[in-house]
Design a protein around this motif. Structure first.
Motif, PDB file in Angstrom:
ATOM      1  N   VAL A 358      -1.396   8.246  10.909  1.00  0.00           N
ATOM      2  CA  VAL A 358      -1.524   6.825  11.242  1.00  0.00           C
ATOM      3  C   VAL A 358      -2.796   6.249  10.641  1.00  0.00           C
ATOM      4  N   ASP A 359      -3.863   7.018  10.578  1.00  0.00           N
ATOM      5  CA  ASP A 359      -5.090   6.558   9.950  1.00  0.00           C
ATOM      6  C   ASP A 359      -4.860   6.279   8.461  1.00  0.00           C
ATOM      7  N   LEU A 360      -4.032   7.100   7.801  1.00  0.00           N
ATOM      8  CA  LEU A 360      -3.706   6.858   6.395  1.00  0.00           C
ATOM      9  C   LEU A 360      -2.924   5.557   6.236  1.00  0.00           C
ATOM     10  N   VAL A 361      -1.997   5.279   7.155  1.00  0.00           N
ATOM     11  CA  VAL A 361      -1.236   4.023   7.106  1.00  0.00           C
ATOM     12  C   VAL A 361      -2.175   2.835   7.259  1.00  0.00           C
ATOM     13  N   LEU A 362      -3.079   2.898   8.220  1.00  0.00           N
ATOM     14  CA  LEU A 362      -4.024   1.803   8.422  1.00  0.00           C
ATOM     15  C   LEU A 362      -4.895   1.594   7.189  1.00  0.00           C
ATOM     16  N   ALA A 363      -5.317   2.675   6.548  1.00  0.00           N
ATOM     17  CA  ALA A 363      -6.135   2.561   5.343  1.00  0.00           C
ATOM     18  C   ALA A 363      -5.362   1.873   4.222  1.00  0.00           C
ATOM     19  N   ASN A 364      -4.072   2.209   4.061  1.00  0.00           N
ATOM     20  CA  ASN A 364      -3.257   1.560   3.027  1.00  0.00           C
ATOM     21  C   ASN A 364      -3.096   0.078   3.288  1.00  0.00           C
ATOM     22  N   LEU A 365      -2.815  -0.303   4.548  1.00  0.00           N
ATOM     23  CA  LEU A 365      -2.619  -1.712   4.869  1.00  0.00           C
ATOM     24  C   LEU A 365      -3.913  -2.506   4.654  1.00  0.00           C
ATOM     25  N   LEU A 366      -5.036  -1.967   5.103  1.00  0.00           N
ATOM     26  CA  LEU A 366      -6.309  -2.674   4.940  1.00  0.00           C
ATOM     27  C   LEU A 366      -6.713  -2.734   3.471  1.00  0.00           C
ATOM     28  N   ASP A 367      -6.448  -1.680   2.717  1.00  0.00           N
ATOM     29  CA  ASP A 367      -6.789  -1.673   1.302  1.00  0.00           C
ATOM     30  C   ASP A 367      -5.987  -2.738   0.551  1.00  0.00           C
ATOM     31  N   ASN A 368      -4.696  -2.875   0.867  1.00  0.00           N
ATOM     32  CA  ASN A 368      -3.883  -3.923   0.234  1.00  0.00           C
ATOM     33  C   ASN A 368      -4.397  -5.310   0.602  1.00  0.00           C
ATOM     34  N   ALA A 369      -4.775  -5.479   1.882  1.00  0.00           N
ATOM     35  CA  ALA A 369      -5.301  -6.777   2.300  1.00  0.00           C
ATOM     36  C   ALA A 369      -6.573  -7.134   1.540  1.00  0.00           C
ATOM     37  N   VAL A 370      -7.450  -6.160   1.322  1.00  0.00           N
ATOM     38  CA  VAL A 370      -8.692  -6.418   0.572  1.00  0.00           C
ATOM     39  C   VAL A 370      -8.373  -6.745  -0.890  1.00  0.00           C
ATOM     40  N   LYS A 371      -7.405  -6.033  -1.485  1.00  0.00           N
ATOM     41  CA  LYS A 371      -7.063  -6.259  -2.891  1.00  0.00           C
ATOM     42  C   LYS A 371      -6.583  -7.683  -3.140  1.00  0.00           C
ATOM     43  N   PHE A 372      -5.765  -8.227  -2.227  1.00  0.00           N
ATOM     44  CA  PHE A 372      -5.095  -9.495  -2.490  1.00  0.00           C
ATOM     45  C   PHE A 372      -5.737 -10.673  -1.757  1.00  0.00           C
ATOM     46  N   SER A 373      -6.824 -10.450  -1.054  1.00  0.00           N
ATOM     47  CA  SER A 373      -7.510 -11.557  -0.382  1.00  0.00           C
ATOM     48  C   SER A 373      -8.490 -12.217  -1.354  1.00  0.00           C
ATOM     49  N   PRO A 374      -8.576 -13.531  -1.364  1.00  0.00           N
ATOM     50  CA  PRO A 374      -9.529 -14.213  -2.255  1.00  0.00           C
ATOM     51  C   PRO A 374     -10.953 -14.058  -1.719  1.00  0.00           C
ATOM     52  N   PRO A 375     -11.953 -14.133  -2.591  1.00  0.00           N
ATOM     53  CA  PRO A 375     -13.349 -14.040  -2.129  1.00  0.00           C
ATOM     54  C   PRO A 375     -13.661 -15.146  -1.120  1.00  0.00           C
ATOM     55  N   GLY A 376     -14.471 -14.806  -0.137  1.00  0.00           N
ATOM     56  CA  GLY A 376     -14.863 -15.750   0.890  1.00  0.00           C
ATOM     57  C   GLY A 376     -13.880 -15.878   2.037  1.00  0.00           C
ATOM     58  N   SER A 377     -12.766 -15.143   1.999  1.00  0.00           N
ATOM     59  CA  SER A 377     -11.784 -15.214   3.086  1.00  0.00           C
ATOM     60  C   SER A 377     -12.035 -14.088   4.078  1.00  0.00           C
ATOM     61  N   SER A 378     -11.176 -14.025   5.074  1.00  0.00           N
ATOM     62  CA  SER A 378     -11.317 -12.997   6.111  1.00  0.00           C
ATOM     63  C   SER A 378      -9.974 -12.319   6.361  1.00  0.00           C
ATOM     64  N   ILE A 379     -10.073 -11.082   6.813  1.00  0.00           N
ATOM     65  CA  ILE A 379      -8.896 -10.282   7.183  1.00  0.00           C
ATOM     66  C   ILE A 379      -8.943 -10.065   8.684  1.00  0.00           C
ATOM     67  N   SER A 380      -7.835 -10.353   9.356  1.00  0.00           N
ATOM     68  CA  SER A 380      -7.764 -10.229  10.814  1.00  0.00           C
ATOM     69  C   SER A 380      -6.967  -8.980  11.184  1.00  0.00           C
ATOM     70  N   VAL A 381      -7.553  -8.176  12.058  1.00  0.00           N
ATOM     71  CA  VAL A 381      -6.898  -6.962  12.556  1.00  0.00           C
ATOM     72  C   VAL A 381      -6.862  -7.041  14.073  1.00  0.00           C
ATOM     73  N   ARG A 382      -5.677  -6.845  14.649  1.00  0.00           N
ATOM     74  CA  ARG A 382      -5.562  -6.927  16.105  1.00  0.00           C
ATOM     75  C   ARG A 382      -4.642  -5.817  16.612  1.00  0.00           C
ATOM     76  N   VAL A 383      -4.879  -5.438  17.867  1.00  0.00           N
ATOM     77  CA  VAL A 383      -4.087  -4.411  18.545  1.00  0.00           C
ATOM     78  C   VAL A 383      -3.528  -5.020  19.822  1.00  0.00           C
ATOM     79  N   ALA A 384      -2.242  -4.817  20.112  1.00  0.00           N
ATOM     80  CA  ALA A 384      -1.608  -5.396  21.299  1.00  0.00           C
ATOM     81  C   ALA A 384      -0.532  -4.436  21.801  1.00  0.00           C
ATOM     82  N   ARG A 385       0.015  -4.771  22.961  1.00  0.00           N
ATOM     83  CA  ARG A 385       1.073  -3.978  23.598  1.00  0.00           C
ATOM     84  C   ARG A 385       2.286  -4.886  23.804  1.00  0.00           C
ATOM     85  N   ASP A 386       3.455  -4.423  23.408  1.00  0.00           N
ATOM     86  CA  ASP A 386       4.688  -5.188  23.570  1.00  0.00           C
ATOM     87  C   ASP A 386       5.741  -4.272  24.175  1.00  0.00           C
TER      88      ASP A 386
END
Length: 465
Positions: A358-386
């Motif tokens: 699961v840590d590898l999955v999280l690293a892939n998702l965050l790495d993709n978000a960093v690659k495609f985010s424009p400079p000066g923007s932010s990435i939001s990460v949240r944890v919830a229960r459904d």
């Protein structure tokens, strides 16, 4: 060894023969009891009638009641009936005229049973020219013991049973032939359809997986079998196509870095160079080797996941610190591009997974978000229960996912138009590997575009109380 069709037909005929034989025997037994019962009833009725006509006084003469010849109209009442009256010692006191000088047998056993008050039925197979059936009954009289014996021919009964035997035999043979013929026709039709399926299945190979088995046109068991096999062929065709594309893509991805590595080595070896140039060349080769190593490791992991060999032991994992640690590892790379990672603490959530995958999955998702985010923007990460699921959402403010890319986003070696245009590093295996890992632990991963812009990846895992 006989074919399945012949063995099935033999078993079918054997079962039908056993059923017909048992039915015929039961019918013969019932008919035999019926005709013998009718004869016994007629003999007993005549014996009781004769007993009722005997004189009541003990010393009066005893005689068989018969109509004198010519004094009355012909009667069939006593036809083929022999009547005899005996005393307690077995001596004949009177007999019917058709007995002439013969005498119905009165054995000591019969006399003893009559003395006990029994009504005795006997079969006399060798009396005269025909077998006889005889009944003997005791006459209740004062002073002396008398018994009335009445016998009748079994010839008619035997003729009826012989005719019934021939009739039952003919019916059994006709029924057996009809059922056997019907079974042969049905077996030929059913197994003929199976033979067509077998012949077509033999002709389907790797180069003709698009072919399908012929459908019999009926929604019966054979039709459902053909539908199931055709559905299996669909899955095999899709799997084979996917494997072929996977092999081609893997070969392409391996060939490119190998070609660059070989070219750089060849250029470096063309002439003597300074030590610094050799160091630069080796460093560049090391980068290519690292890319190749990463690609091979991801391919091996995907192969093991497909074979079910890469699944670690399930445990209860606290997602909040795991997600926070993954975000902190990428903060430095994100800060270099002016991107901020925002982690929403929320409520504490636990999941039934393995922490490493699961840590590898999280690293892939965050790495993709960093690659495609424009400079000066932010990435939001949240944890919830459904309900019974633990949710992890990773959203960015990038250009989002193209509509034509969404259906293929998790395919292996697929890289969207924006990734190709921006020349983002990677092989197109990260999301495919992440999906395979999540599916192995009973979860799912979804990708969608946010209404305000950017992409949202939603990770859904089995929650733990």
């Amino acid at each position: 060894m006989a074919s399945f069709r012949k063995r099935l037909l033999r078993v079918h005929l054997a079962v039908i023969l056993a059923i017909v034989a048992c039915t015929a025997l039961a019918g013969y037994w019932g008919l035999s009891r019926a005709v013998h019962g009718q004869l016994d009833a007629a003999l007993l009725a005549l014996a009781e009638t004769e007993m009722a006509m005997l004189p009541a006084a003990p010393r009066q003469p005893v005689s068989v009641h018969e109509v004198a010849p010519g004094l009355a109209s012909p009667s069939l009442t006593r036809l083929d009936r022999l009547v005899q009256i005996i005393d307690g010692e077995g001596r004949v006191l009177a007999r019917s005229r058709n007995l002439e000088a013969a005498q119905l047998p009165a054995s000591p056993i019969l006399l003893a049973r009559l003395g006990a008050g029994d009504t005795v039925f006997e079969t006399l197979p060798k009396f005269g020219e025909e077998p006889l059936r005889m009944v003997s009954i005791l006459v209740p009289a004062s002073g002396s013991r008398l018994a009335v014996q009445v016998a009748g021919s079994l010839d008619d009964v035997n003729h009826v049973l012989a005719a019934a035997t021939v009739l039952f035999g003919a019916m059994a043979l006709a029924l057996l032939a009809a059922v056997g013929l019907a079974g042969e026709m049905l077996t030929r039709r059913v197994l003929g359809a199976i033979d067509d399926v077998v012949r077509q299945a033999h002709s389907i190979g790797e180069a003709s997986l698009h072919q399908r088995l012929p459908h019999p046109g009926t929604p019966d068991e054979i039709g459902r079998l053909v539908d199931t096999l055709n559905a299996m062929l669909d899955r095999l065709e899709h799997g084979y196509d996917a494997q072929r594309r996977f092999t081609a893509d893997a070969s392409h991805e391996l060939r490119s870095p190998l070609s660059r590595l070989r070219t750089e080595i060849e250029i470096t070896l063309r002439r003597p160079r300074e030590a610094a140039e050799y160091v630069d060349a080796l460093a560049s080769c090391l980068d290519e080797v690292q890319r190749l190593t990463t690609l091979v490791e991801e391919l091996l992991m995907l192969t093991r996941l497909d074979a079910g060999q890469e699944r670690n032991a399930v445990e209860t994992v606290a997602l909040n610190p795991l997600v926070q640690a993954a975000a902190q590892r990428l903060e430095k790379a994100a800060a270099q591009r002016g991107i901020r990672i925002v982690f929403g603490e929320g409520v504490a959530v636990q999941a039934r997974v393995a922490a490493g995958p699961v840590d590898l999955v999280l690293a892939n998702l965050l790495d993709n978000a960093v690659k495609f985010s424009p400079p000066g923007s932010s990435i939001s990460v949240r944890v919830a229960r459904d309900g019974g699921h633990a949710l992890v959402g990773v959203s960015d403010a990038g250009p989002g996912i193209g509509v034509e890319d969404l259906p293929h986003l998790f395919e292996r070696f697929y890289r969207g138009a924006q990734a190709r245009a921006g020349e983002a590093p990677g092989f197109g295996l990260g999301l495919a590997l992440s999906q395979a890992i999540v599916h192995a632990y009973g979860g799912s991963i979804e990708a969608q575009n946010r209404p305000e812009g950017g992409a949202l990846f939603l990770l859904r895992l089995p929650a733990s109380d």
